[in-house]
Each structure stands twice: as C-alpha cells, then as structure tokens.
Design a protein around this motif. Structure first.
Motif, mmCIF file in Angstrom:
data_model
loop_
_atom_site.group_PDB
_atom_site.id
_atom_site.type_symbol
_atom_site.label_atom_id
_atom_site.label_comp_id
_atom_site.label_asym_id
_atom_site.label_seq_id
_atom_site.Cartn_x
_atom_site.Cartn_y
_atom_site.Cartn_z
ATOM 1 N N MET A 87 -0.501 -5.694 -4.052
ATOM 2 C CA MET A 87 0.271 -4.556 -4.851
ATOM 3 C C MET A 87 1.493 -3.736 -4.131
ATOM 4 N N ILE A 88 1.932 -3.095 -4.540
ATOM 5 C CA ILE A 88 3.225 -2.227 -4.008
ATOM 6 C C ILE A 88 3.214 -1.321 -3.485
ATOM 7 N N THR A 89 3.863 -0.935 -2.119
ATOM 8 C CA THR A 89 3.910 0.074 -1.323
ATOM 9 C C THR A 89 4.982 0.637 -1.153
ATOM 10 N N ASP A 90 4.804 2.177 -0.200
ATOM 11 C CA ASP A 90 6.384 2.182 -0.452
ATOM 12 C C ASP A 90 6.449 2.147 1.415
ATOM 13 N N ALA A 91 7.605 2.575 1.821
ATOM 14 C CA ALA A 91 7.578 2.277 3.174
ATOM 15 C C ALA A 91 7.050 2.272 4.356
ATOM 16 N N GLN A 92 5.404 3.296 4.460
ATOM 17 C CA GLN A 92 4.631 3.235 5.007
ATOM 18 C C GLN A 92 3.191 3.607 4.734
ATOM 19 N N GLY A 93 2.919 2.264 3.500
ATOM 20 C CA GLY A 93 2.153 1.738 3.286
ATOM 21 C C GLY A 93 0.763 2.578 2.400
ATOM 22 N N GLN A 94 1.563 3.212 1.249
ATOM 23 C CA GLN A 94 1.114 3.821 0.588
ATOM 24 C C GLN A 94 1.089 3.012 -0.820
ATOM 25 N N ALA A 95 0.316 2.877 -1.712
ATOM 26 C CA ALA A 95 0.229 2.030 -2.870
ATOM 27 C C ALA A 95 0.988 3.668 -4.801
ATOM 28 N N LEU A 96 1.843 2.735 -4.363
ATOM 29 C CA LEU A 96 3.080 3.058 -5.908
ATOM 30 C C LEU A 96 2.075 2.737 -7.186
ATOM 31 N N SER A 97 1.425 3.207 -8.025
ATOM 32 C CA SER A 97 1.206 3.286 -9.372
ATOM 33 C C SER A 97 2.107 3.075 -10.339
ATOM 34 N N GLY A 98 2.430 2.278 -11.361
ATOM 35 C CA GLY A 98 3.423 2.340 -11.976
ATOM 36 C C GLY A 98 4.843 1.438 -11.010
ATOM 37 N N ALA A 99 5.038 1.433 -9.897
ATOM 38 C CA ALA A 99 6.155 0.843 -9.631
ATOM 39 C C ALA A 99 6.571 -0.836 -10.178
ATOM 40 N N THR A 100 7.819 -1.106 -10.438
ATOM 41 C CA THR A 100 8.638 -2.669 -9.667
ATOM 42 C C THR A 100 8.720 -2.551 -7.764
ATOM 43 N N ARG A 101 9.509 -3.431 -7.562
ATOM 44 C CA ARG A 101 9.664 -4.071 -5.817
ATOM 45 C C ARG A 101 11.251 -3.141 -6.293
ATOM 46 N N GLU A 102 11.616 -3.250 -7.100
ATOM 47 C CA GLU A 102 13.116 -3.039 -7.269
ATOM 48 C C GLU A 102 13.177 -1.157 -7.475
ATOM 49 N N ALA A 103 12.650 -0.673 -7.991
ATOM 50 C CA ALA A 103 12.620 0.068 -8.765
ATOM 51 C C ALA A 103 11.494 0.957 -7.067
#
Length: 451
Positions: free
Chosen positions: A1-17
């Motif tokens: 699961m890809i998350t933001d810096a605070q650990g929130q899940a990010l739908s539709g994201a790639t790691r680079e994005a």
C-alpha cells in the motif's frame, strides 16, 4: 500500500507520484514553493491519483478567487467518478461544501474527519484555513488542540501543527501560550511562516510594535523569499508596526517595495495592499496613484458573489481610485446576494454594510458611516480573517466619529480600544482626540487628560 508521509493510504498513486505529492504537502504546510506544480507532476505520473487532485481542488477552493473556484468545481466533478476510499470521499464532500459557499458546513465535516483520520495533515490545514476564512477563533484553536496530542514529536509535520495551534491560541487571546507555542513550532521548523506570523500577531495585539519590527527583521531570511506565498502578509504585519509608532513613511516604503512591487494578482496579497493603503489614508497620507493600479488588479476578483471579505477590500481600492459608481454597484450586488448559501448571507448581512460604510466615510457622510459600520461589527463571528485584519473596521468607525464631531461615540470607541490594547500609542491618540471634542450642547469644556 502506498501512503503519504503520515501513513495515509493514497488511492491511484505510484511511489514516484506519492513522492511529488509529499513535496506538494510540504510546500502547502510551509506556504513556500509551488504545490500546484508538484501536484500536476504527480497527476501526470498517476492520472487518477485521488489525493493529488483533491489537494489541488482544496488549494483552488481556499484561494477565494472566482476563476480558481470554477476550476476546482470542474476538477471535483472529474474526481467524483474515480475509485475513492472513505477518507478521500470525505475530502471530496468537504471541498464541495467550500465551493458551494457553505464554509461552516465544511468545517463540521472536517471536525468529524479528524476524529477518524487524526494524522491527515492536509485535512487539518484545510480545516484551519476554513476556520480562518469564517473568523472562528475557537475552531482555529480547538481543531488542532483536539488532534495534536495523538501526534508524536517525530511525526512528519508535528511542528506545522504547533504553528497552527499558536495562531488559534492568539486569536482566542491566549497570548503568552500562543507565543511559546509559536517559538516551539519555529524551533521544529524555522521556515514555518505561519508560526512566525502567529507570533507577529501576538505582538500586534499586545501593542509591542518595536518587538514586532525586530521580530520581522531578525527572522526575515526565513519568511521573505520570493518563493514564499505568505511573505506579503508578513511584510504587511511589519508595516502595521511602523504605522503604530508613527513611521508612516516606512510603511509606505514597504508598500512600494515588497508588498506591492510585484503587482501580485493573488487575492490575499491584494487584501493586504488595500488594507494598508486605507490605513495610510486614515492617518492623513495620500496614497495617490497607488490606488489606481490596485483598483485595476481587483477587477478580476470582486464579483459580489465569491467571498465578500475580498469584495470589501476591492471597494477600498475602487474608492481611492474614484470609481464610486462601481462601489455602489458592488454594494447592490452584495445586498441582494440572496440566501443561496452561507457565503451569500455573509455578503448580504455584513459585506454590504462594510462597503456602504466605507463609501460613506470616503464621501464624508460620517453619520451614515457610523450607522453602517456599527451594524457590520458582528463580522468577528461571521467571516473575514484575523482580529488584526478586522481592526480596520473599528479604526474607520472611530475616525468617522471623530471627524463627524460625535463626542459620545468617539469617546466610547476610544475607551473600548484602550481596554483591549492599553499600551497602544495610537489608541491613546484616539482618546485624546475624542476628549478634545466639544461635548454635545456645549461650546467648551476642559478636556480630561488621556492616559
């Protein structure tokens, strides 16, 4: 699961994005750099990256500018068709309420959001700005106070929350705690211009104007860069300090330099410019041709339907530029804005009287100015920035009473200002001028000495 810096899940994201999204969030947190550019890069890499699009919509929504509002509506219509998680659907609902002019409804949605997602720094900052634009001091403080204890000091963005809390504490009159919290925020992140500005507000409200000038000068490298979205507002704070201690020439120099030299078309920058020129006018200084440039810049924003706080500041510039017919037309639009939502009620119930009161003052109709501005004073619990920004209402009201020879009003208002800021030299001048007016029905009476 890809998350933001605070650990929130990010739908539709790639790691680079997601990396570019985190850059955009940091830029938003610090009001520096270009978060929109970073979000556009993220969306180019991941075209259905929900939070990248939602943050972009939030930024456009809180810009309080007609063109940005329209663009945000189109973006949200697109995002609504994407697969979203519950957190993202909550963001979509809050942003939609803001764009509909239902600021308090959006604030309540975000109150609930923080209970479910306490580490969502985007939602916390958007909520803080919503509270600012609706002038809700308690929510400015308590939105952050409810959530901050769940954050550890090493959670990315912890210092940013301290900066927001500092401003909320200041707007609630908790000045010592606000100043301490602002310093703690700046120790964690020296570039946090919102925390810097919270401490500047404390100094303004305590009439510590020399301290305010020193505070701005010492920390200038941290907040005055060309990439800092908030630098004009912090220059404005320094200019207010100079005005308060009688250094109007220095304030005017700041206007011609960092406040207005760039001819910014951003609404928040133009609000500061209008407010400073109006204060200079009240102090007996003639801004001259400066009004014309600023009035033209306002033409793209003052529509009488987006955010009446902006419209009122546009009216100041239009009055200065001699465009009184347009001010009358703006007042009519505001007064008949209707009941389509909270923002239109702000326009009709408060914005129209502010515009009418300032126009009456400009025209020398001081009795009407007093009538309109007295009705408009409840703005403090409706919409429109900070205590420092709204003080121009009471300053203009006091000047109307003084120039209109209304001894009772002038003295009462001066005493009110003295109760709030007894160390203000300007407030002492207001009181001396009021006491020098002849009492109603008498030609002369020895004036009591002002403190």
């Amino acid at each position: 699961m890809i998350t933001d810096a605070q650990g929130q899940a990010l739908s539709g994201a790639t790691r680079e994005a997601a990396h570019h999204f985190d850059q955009a969030v940091t830029a938003f947190n610090l009001y520096r750099g270009d978060p929109i550019a970073a979000l556009d890069t993220a969306l180019a890499l991941a075209p259905r990256f929900a939070m990248a699009a939602l943050l972009k919509a939030h930024l456009m929504a809180v810009a309080t500018e007609p063109a940005a509002t329209q663009a945000a509506r189109g973006l949200l219509a697109t995002v609504a068709c994407w697969p979203l998680n519950d957190r993202e659907r909550s963001h979509l609902a809050a942003a939609t309420r803001i764009l509909d002019g239902e600021w308090s409804s959006a604030a309540v949605l975000l109150d609930r959001h923080h209970v479910e997602y306490p580490f969502d720094i985007v939602a916390l900052q958007v909520g803080h700005l919503v509270d600012f634009f609706r002038a809700n001091a308690r929510s400015l403080r308590d939105r952050i106070a409810r959530t901050l204890p769940q954050w550890s000091a090493d959670t990315p963005g912890h210092g940013v929350l301290l900066g927001m809390l500092a401003f909320g504490l200041e707007e609630c009159g908790q000045y010592a705690q606000a100043e301490d919290t602002g310093h703690a925020a700046l120790q964690a992140e020296p570039r946090d211009c919102w925390a810097h500005h919270a401490v500047a507000h404390v100094m303004e409200m305590q009439a510590r104007h020399e301290d305010g000038i020193d505070w701005a000068r010492v920390r200038e490298p941290h907040w005055s860069g060309a990439d800092n979205f908030f630098q004009v507002h912090n220059w404005w704070h320094r200019a207010l300090c100079h005005l308060e201690i009688g250094e109007a020439d220095e304030a005017l120099s700041l206007y011609d330099g960092p406040i207005r030299a760039s001819r910014s078309a951003v609404a928040v920058d133009m609000v500061d410019a209008s407010a400073l020129l109006w204060r200079l006018h009240l102090g007996g200084y003639a801004p001259g041709e400066r009004w014309n440039e600023l009035a033209t810049a306002w033409d793209a924003h003052a529509d009488g339907g987006s955010y009446a706080f902006n419209d009122w500041h546009a009216a100041m510039a239009w009055l200065g530029a001699g465009r009184e017919a347009e001010v009358r037309a703006l007042e009519a639009r505001l007064r008949h804005a209707g009941e389509r939502g909270e923002a239109t009620r702000w326009a009709a119930e408060t914005g129209a009287d502010l515009v009418a009161g300032f126009a009456a003052f400009w025209q020398g109709d001081f009795e009407r100015a007093i009538e309109c501005l007295w009705r408009a004073r409840p703005i403090v619990n409706r919409f429109g920035g900070s205590h420092a920004q709204r003080d121009v209402i009471d300053w203009t009201l006091s000047e109307a009473a003084l120039r209109g020879g209304q001894r009772g009003w002038a003295e009462a208002l001066a005493h009110e200002r003295m109760a709030q800021r007894p160390d203000s030299g300007m407030n002492r001048v207001f009181l001396r001028r009021a006491l020098a007016l002849a009492p109603v029905g008498q030609t002369e009476q020895p004036a009591r000495q002002a403190a």
